[in-house]
Design an enzyme around this catalytic site. Structure first.
Site, PDB file in Angstrom:
ATOM      1  N   LYS A 103     -14.647  -0.859  18.579  1.00 34.04           N
ATOM      2  CA  LYS A 103     -14.467  -0.258  19.486  1.00 34.04           C
ATOM      3  C   LYS A 103     -13.311  -0.539  19.966  1.00 34.04           C
ATOM      4  O   LYS A 103     -12.418   0.151  21.265  1.00 34.04           O
ATOM      5  CB  LYS A 103     -15.872  -0.767  20.671  1.00 34.04           C
ATOM      6  CG  LYS A 103     -17.136   0.151  20.460  1.00 34.04           C
ATOM      7  CD  LYS A 103     -18.179  -0.501  21.772  1.00 34.04           C
ATOM      8  CE  LYS A 103     -19.325  -0.670  20.808  1.00 34.04           C
ATOM      9  NZ  LYS A 103     -20.265  -1.639  20.808  1.00 34.04           N
ATOM     10  N   CYS A 106       9.487  11.111 -12.717  1.00 33.11           N
ATOM     11  CA  CYS A 106       8.656  10.273 -13.193  1.00 33.11           C
ATOM     12  C   CYS A 106       9.074   9.064 -13.558  1.00 33.11           C
ATOM     13  O   CYS A 106       9.142  10.374 -15.874  1.00 33.11           O
ATOM     14  CB  CYS A 106       7.487  11.451 -12.835  1.00 33.11           C
ATOM     15  SG  CYS A 106       6.092  10.273 -13.197  1.00 33.11           S
ATOM     16  N   CYS A 162       5.693  11.189 -16.358  1.00 35.75           N
ATOM     17  CA  CYS A 162       4.863  12.327 -16.446  1.00 35.75           C
ATOM     18  C   CYS A 162       5.695  12.709 -18.189  1.00 35.75           C
ATOM     19  O   CYS A 162       6.105  11.731 -18.330  1.00 35.75           O
ATOM     20  CB  CYS A 162       5.865  13.544 -16.254  1.00 35.75           C
ATOM     21  SG  CYS A 162       5.620  13.636 -14.551  1.00 35.75           S
ATOM     22  N   ASP A 209       6.692  -1.762 -19.310  1.00 37.56           N
ATOM     23  CA  ASP A 209       8.237  -1.633 -19.394  1.00 37.56           C
ATOM     24  C   ASP A 209       8.372  -3.415 -18.899  1.00 37.56           C
ATOM     25  O   ASP A 209       9.416  -3.733 -18.680  1.00 37.56           O
ATOM     26  CB  ASP A 209       9.186  -0.821 -19.136  1.00 37.56           C
ATOM     27  CG  ASP A 209       8.515  -0.136 -19.767  1.00 37.56           C
ATOM     28  OD1 ASP A 209       9.113  -0.111 -21.752  1.00 37.56           O
ATOM     29  OD2 ASP A 209       8.661   1.676 -19.477  1.00 37.56           O
ATOM     30  N   HIS A 253       1.462  15.526 -13.198  1.00 38.48           N
ATOM     31  CA  HIS A 253       2.166  14.663 -11.647  1.00 38.48           C
ATOM     32  C   HIS A 253       1.491  14.285 -10.729  1.00 38.48           C
ATOM     33  O   HIS A 253       1.307  13.157 -10.219  1.00 38.48           O
ATOM     34  CB  HIS A 253       3.559  15.235 -12.080  1.00 38.48           C
ATOM     35  CG  HIS A 253       4.211  13.509 -10.897  1.00 38.48           C
ATOM     36  ND1 HIS A 253       4.388  12.527 -11.187  1.00 38.48           N
ATOM     37  CD2 HIS A 253       4.318  13.971  -9.299  1.00 38.48           C
ATOM     38  CE1 HIS A 253       4.828  11.804 -10.311  1.00 38.48           C
ATOM     39  NE2 HIS A 253       5.664  12.561  -9.137  1.00 38.48           N
ATOM     40  N   ASN A 270      -5.054   1.158  -9.102  1.00 35.28           N
ATOM     41  CA  ASN A 270      -4.439   0.845  -7.616  1.00 35.28           C
ATOM     42  C   ASN A 270      -4.096   2.349  -7.070  1.00 35.28           C
ATOM     43  O   ASN A 270      -2.292   2.493  -7.552  1.00 35.28           O
ATOM     44  CB  ASN A 270      -2.746   0.015  -7.445  1.00 35.28           C
ATOM     45  CG  ASN A 270      -2.923  -1.763  -7.738  1.00 35.28           C
ATOM     46  OD1 ASN A 270      -3.945  -2.207  -7.432  1.00 35.28           O
ATOM     47  ND2 ASN A 270      -2.000  -2.024  -8.395  1.00 35.28           N
ATOM     48  N   SER A 328       3.498   2.720  -6.444  1.00 32.73           N
ATOM     49  CA  SER A 328       4.620   2.780  -6.789  1.00 32.73           C
ATOM     50  C   SER A 328       4.889   4.328  -7.345  1.00 32.73           C
ATOM     51  O   SER A 328       6.613   4.888  -7.425  1.00 32.73           O
ATOM     52  CB  SER A 328       5.611   1.367  -7.231  1.00 32.73           C
ATOM     53  OG  SER A 328       5.597   1.578  -8.259  1.00 32.73           O
ATOM     54  N   HIS A 377       1.960   9.233  -9.709  1.00 30.95           N
ATOM     55  CA  HIS A 377       0.885   9.859 -11.442  1.00 30.95           C
ATOM     56  C   HIS A 377       0.465   9.070 -11.356  1.00 30.95           C
ATOM     57  O   HIS A 377      -0.120   7.582 -11.306  1.00 30.95           O
ATOM     58  CB  HIS A 377       2.339   9.538 -12.536  1.00 30.95           C
ATOM     59  CG  HIS A 377       1.933  10.128 -13.790  1.00 30.95           C
ATOM     60  ND1 HIS A 377       2.678  11.770 -13.938  1.00 30.95           N
ATOM     61  CD2 HIS A 377       1.236  10.525 -13.809  1.00 30.95           C
ATOM     62  CE1 HIS A 377       2.171  12.226 -14.896  1.00 30.95           C
ATOM     63  NE2 HIS A 377       1.062  11.220 -15.118  1.00 30.95           N
ATOM     64  N   HIS A 434      -2.309   6.903 -12.785  1.00 36.09           N
ATOM     65  CA  HIS A 434      -2.217   5.979 -13.595  1.00 36.09           C
ATOM     66  C   HIS A 434      -3.773   4.675 -13.460  1.00 36.09           C
ATOM     67  O   HIS A 434      -3.406   4.351 -12.280  1.00 36.09           O
ATOM     68  CB  HIS A 434      -0.908   5.947 -14.438  1.00 36.09           C
ATOM     69  CG  HIS A 434      -0.599   5.062 -13.095  1.00 36.09           C
ATOM     70  ND1 HIS A 434       0.389   5.397 -11.957  1.00 36.09           N
ATOM     71  CD2 HIS A 434       0.158   3.428 -13.040  1.00 36.09           C
ATOM     72  CE1 HIS A 434       0.365   4.365 -11.413  1.00 36.09           C
ATOM     73  NE2 HIS A 434       0.288   3.437 -11.856  1.00 36.09           N
ATOM     74  N   GLN A 445      -3.737   0.095 -14.552  1.00 31.50           N
ATOM     75  CA  GLN A 445      -3.369  -0.472 -15.585  1.00 31.50           C
ATOM     76  C   GLN A 445      -4.344  -1.830 -16.288  1.00 31.50           C
ATOM     77  O   GLN A 445      -5.311  -1.918 -15.918  1.00 31.50           O
ATOM     78  CB  GLN A 445      -2.393  -1.869 -14.879  1.00 31.50           C
ATOM     79  CG  GLN A 445      -1.479  -0.956 -13.926  1.00 31.50           C
ATOM     80  CD  GLN A 445      -0.241  -2.298 -13.380  1.00 31.50           C
ATOM     81  OE1 GLN A 445       0.054  -2.655 -13.878  1.00 31.50           O
ATOM     82  NE2 GLN A 445       0.370  -1.947 -12.709  1.00 31.50           N
ATOM     83  N   GLU A 483      -8.890 -13.554   7.766  1.00 31.94           N
ATOM     84  CA  GLU A 483      -9.470 -13.553   6.809  1.00 31.94           C
ATOM     85  C   GLU A 483      -8.448 -14.425   5.685  1.00 31.94           C
ATOM     86  O   GLU A 483      -9.641 -14.760   4.948  1.00 31.94           O
ATOM     87  CB  GLU A 483      -9.004 -11.543   6.602  1.00 31.94           C
ATOM     88  CG  GLU A 483     -10.094 -10.591   7.255  1.00 31.94           C
ATOM     89  CD  GLU A 483      -9.130 -10.764   8.197  1.00 31.94           C
ATOM     90  OE1 GLU A 483      -8.657 -11.186   8.926  1.00 31.94           O
ATOM     91  OE2 GLU A 483     -10.149 -10.128   9.254  1.00 31.94           O
TER      92      GLU A 483
HETATM   93  O1  LIG Z   1       2.493  -3.113 -11.326  1.00 28.42           O
HETATM   94  P1  LIG Z   1       2.778  -2.770 -10.175  1.00 28.42           P
HETATM   95  O2  LIG Z   1       1.875  -1.485 -10.114  1.00 28.42           O
HETATM   96  O3  LIG Z   1       4.718  -2.098  -9.988  1.00 28.42           O
HETATM   97  O4  LIG Z   1       2.383  -3.859  -8.910  1.00 28.42           O
HETATM   98  C1  LIG Z   1       1.921  -3.051  -8.205  1.00 28.42           C
HETATM   99  O5  LIG Z   1       0.101  -3.785  -8.802  1.00 28.42           O
HETATM  100  C2  LIG Z   1       0.581  -5.059  -8.844  1.00 28.42           C
HETATM  101  C3  LIG Z   1      -1.079  -5.428  -9.864  1.00 28.42           C
HETATM  102  O6  LIG Z   1      -1.922  -5.602  -8.754  1.00 28.42           O
HETATM  103  C4  LIG Z   1       0.281  -6.193  -7.828  1.00 28.42           C
HETATM  104  O7  LIG Z   1       0.972  -7.899  -8.202  1.00 28.42           O
HETATM  105  C5  LIG Z   1       2.121  -5.569  -7.453  1.00 28.42           C
HETATM  106  O8  LIG Z   1       2.533  -6.991  -6.126  1.00 28.42           O
HETATM  107  C6  LIG Z   1       1.868  -4.137  -7.069  1.00 28.42           C
HETATM  108  O9  LIG Z   1       3.159  -3.924  -6.500  1.00 28.42           O
HETATM  109  O1  LIG Z   2      -7.124  -9.537  16.608  1.00 25.86           O
HETATM  110  P1  LIG Z   2      -6.345  -7.716  16.033  1.00 25.86           P
HETATM  111  O2  LIG Z   2      -4.205  -8.903  16.331  1.00 25.86           O
HETATM  112  O3  LIG Z   2      -6.623  -6.934  16.918  1.00 25.86           O
HETATM  113  O4  LIG Z   2      -6.520  -7.546  14.209  1.00 25.86           O
HETATM  114  C1  LIG Z   2      -6.158  -8.366  13.572  1.00 25.86           C
HETATM  115  O5  LIG Z   2      -6.592  -9.659  13.122  1.00 25.86           O
HETATM  116  C2  LIG Z   2      -7.585  -9.565  12.811  1.00 25.86           C
HETATM  117  C3  LIG Z   2      -7.969 -11.442  12.504  1.00 25.86           C
HETATM  118  O6  LIG Z   2      -7.170 -11.242  10.747  1.00 25.86           O
HETATM  119  C4  LIG Z   2      -7.949  -8.729  11.466  1.00 25.86           C
HETATM  120  O7  LIG Z   2      -9.465  -9.055  12.159  1.00 25.86           O
HETATM  121  C5  LIG Z   2      -7.587  -7.226  11.954  1.00 25.86           C
HETATM  122  O8  LIG Z   2      -7.981  -6.812  10.846  1.00 25.86           O
HETATM  123  C6  LIG Z   2      -6.254  -7.533  12.511  1.00 25.86           C
HETATM  124  O9  LIG Z   2      -5.382  -6.055  12.687  1.00 25.86           O
END
Ligand SMILES: O=P(O)(O)O[C@H]1O[C@H](CO)[C@@H](O)[C@H](O)[C@H]1O
Ligand SMILES: O=P(O)(O)O[C@H]1O[C@H](CO)[C@@H](O)[C@H](O)[C@H]1O
Lengths: 385, 385
Positions: free
Chosen positions: A30, A52, A55, A78, A121, A188, A196, A199, A201, A203, A354
């Protein structure tokens, strides 16, 4: 539902897969949100982007060129986080007592792959039919199979699979010289999850060490098995299918649920209904069932807020090098951790409390499951062609 | 440095405070970044914002008005994650066997505070002199002291402190009816860390349960103490002060280090040099030393990329309700988890691999410490007003 009260009160839930707790505060949605807004993907992407590095036909960072591949394409990253060869490190020799306790390090070698899902892509898994996702699953399976140790309990199974799966375009998927311990397949998706390049993909990071998360799960599953004589995820699947409170979708082989212990707002887990230890255990039909499950999850995600839904996903299965016991303990599943909470632009931040204390979520997994159940049907946008 | 090789090779490091490992890939910073850019704070903020619910004199979400406070102001969060009163939940009665194992929940009650650092809307801890941060630390101390159980091993210490600390404007900081177990003080700073209001403030979530992170730390510290007859963080401080490889700054009471096991790129930890169990153990002089340490960290952070540096921070100390042994095991420290990696706009994403497998970092903690050591001196921008 016997525990209706959990819809209203703050409570903790236990994650039996990792052995840890999280805080659930259902009334917290809320609160008004004045913080960061996520930027939805603005520009319409082209089907082929000459800039890219994923591609077909394009050149990559270190000079290699991609083939004109037709469905998936795999190559060694790479900018790999781990490499097959590096200087030796032998800390033991030079360490005094306290440093040996408090400054512990161990070398990690391995190999990191990038795997494209499609030559196009501008599409995502949500845009692909299950039959188009199937080659992705076959590629995952073949890479997993080709990295298993020679004495692996699943070796025979892997060889059978290898001979039956058609080869896609895989750059350098030969077996590494040194046997590796674990293969983490993950995606990701979306800028909000650190991706980043749009396309499509994923890992695959393959390491000489067993990483923390699958390591914790194996310990917890082994303990449950020895305490109860049944598999943790077998029991869990049975319970969820019976209760139908957190189930989003299912077919004969897989169930998709918002797990009891979900941390991310619309977190789901795809769990095998029978004892599948790893990708190589899946029959041809089951591979297609898995593709269907991935399709259902990603399409429902996109439909939920009518946006290209960001997430990180990852598969947990038997280690590449393991004992009979570890293989038997493993139970194939795939996690999806998506950050969006309320709309295409408002996400959940897992930050201060958290990180310092304990994960906290705002809506209940039951509420999330009900929303995801009700947004099946066609993808909200036309298939990007 | 004996382990120079760790500057070049991929390796794992062990976090003795939580008992878990992380992956370090020092060569990975070379990869180009084409992903999300963080938006630096664009507008110059006013010293007073009539629409801010934290500014003095303004009205809050549920109608209450803030007083015209002069340094800090504390009130119960209008959208608390936990509350003092809620419906009862007694799951035991209605549960079959498997559900009791796999669908575990426990109710959580508590109280969440918001605490402003200053009446000024447009400043941050980095802009404040240590003497201006002191009232913040005194308020933390007073709130902590006033929530300790009647039979707490630190009760006498707390009463002494309470009588010596000047009262700031604290809305509703009376003792809750039911004794709570743990108090988590934390700050989310910056939009990148989920902060929805730039007015300088932190939060204090106080719960009937011991959260995961401080719980894990207490277990690890207790084990180290019983195995070695010395405190884990006492040994660690000694080691770091001696090695000077990861130390960023120190005074007589505190040391600031990029810990051996840092996950976030410029993560630091402020650790008490002597055995301080909780805020109430700090003498007047030590409180000022703590304010200095917080000032040094936040100012260096801002200087590093010449930006208002986002982070989440949090204090770990003795639980509010605990045994003599738990209090003795506790060792006061404060974590800072900042996401920026390369510049004011490029952050580290802890996503796919990190969530599914194991945290991964790109620069070494030694490299991070060297950078933070070299950006002391005046704040890069003029003190805002
Ligand atoms: O490997 P990428 O896609 O460039 O990078 C992404 O995935 C990785 C693995 O979760 C992370 O460590 C990077 O911080 C994130 O930007
Ligand atoms: O309480 P806030 O500042 O609105 O909320 C922020 O801090 C909280 C505690 O770390 C998190 O759960 C929320 O996701 C974040 O947006």
């Amino acid at each position: 539902m016997p525990d209706q009260v959990l819809d209203d009160i703050s409570h903790r839930r236990y994650n039996p897969l990792t052995g840890s707790w999280l805080l659930v505060s259902p009334h917290r949605t809320k609160r008004p949100w004045q913080g960061q807004q996520e930027a939805p993907l603005k520009n319409v992407l082209p089907e082929y982007d000459p800039k890219c590095y994923l591609c077909p036909g394009n050149q990559r960072a270190q000079g290699d060129s991609n083939p004109l591949y037709e469905n998936t394409f795999t190559f060694v990253n790479d900018y790999s986080a781990v490499k097959e060869q590096q200087q030796e490190y032998n800390p033991e020799i030079k360490r005094d007592d306290i440093a040996a306790l408090l400054l512990q390090a161990q070398p990690v070698t391995g190999r990191c792959y990038v795997l494209t899902f499609s030559p196009k892509h501008d599409i995502t898994l949500a845009d692909m039919a299950a039959s188009d996702i199937l080659p992705v699953i076959q590629t995952w399976t073949r890479i997993y199979a080709s990295h298993l140790s020679a004495t692996h309990p699943l070796r025979a199974q892997a060889d059978k699979t290898l001979s039956s799966i058609p080869a896609n375009q895989d750059g350098e998927v030969d077996r590494p010289k040194n046997q590796l311990r674990y293969m983490q397949i993950f995606e990701n998706k979306g800028a909000a999850m650190g991706c980043s390049n749009p396309h499509p993909h994923c890992q695959i990071w393959t390491t000489s060490t067993l990483p923390e998360e699958p390591g914790k799960e194996l310990v917890q599953m082994a303990k449950y098995l020895s305490d109860n004589g049944r598999h943790l995820l077998a029991d869990y699947v049975r319970l969820e299918v019976e209760k139908q409170e957190r189930v989003v979708w299912q077919n004969d082989t897989f169930v998709v649920v918002c797990p009891w212990w979900a941390v991310w707002p619309f977190e789901v887990i795809i769990i095998a209904k029978r004892h599948v230890r790893a990708l190589v255990d899946l029959t041809d039909e089951e591979q297609l069932h898995f593709a269907e499950a991935v399709q259902e999850v990603t399409r429902r995600y996109d439909n939920l807020f009518e946006t290209s839904f960001p997430y990180s996903s990852g598969i947990h299965q038997a280690p590449l090098d393991c004992t009979e016991e570890e293989a038997e303990t493993s139970w194939f599943h795939m996690h999806f951790y998506p950050p969006l909470l309320r709309s295409a632009t408002v996400r959940k931040f897992l930050v201060g409390y958290e990180l310092m204390a304990e994960p906290q979520r705002d809506i209940t997994p039951e509420q999330a499951a009900a929303r995801l159940r009700s947004c099946g049907g066609k993808l909200y946008r036309k298939l990007l062609k």
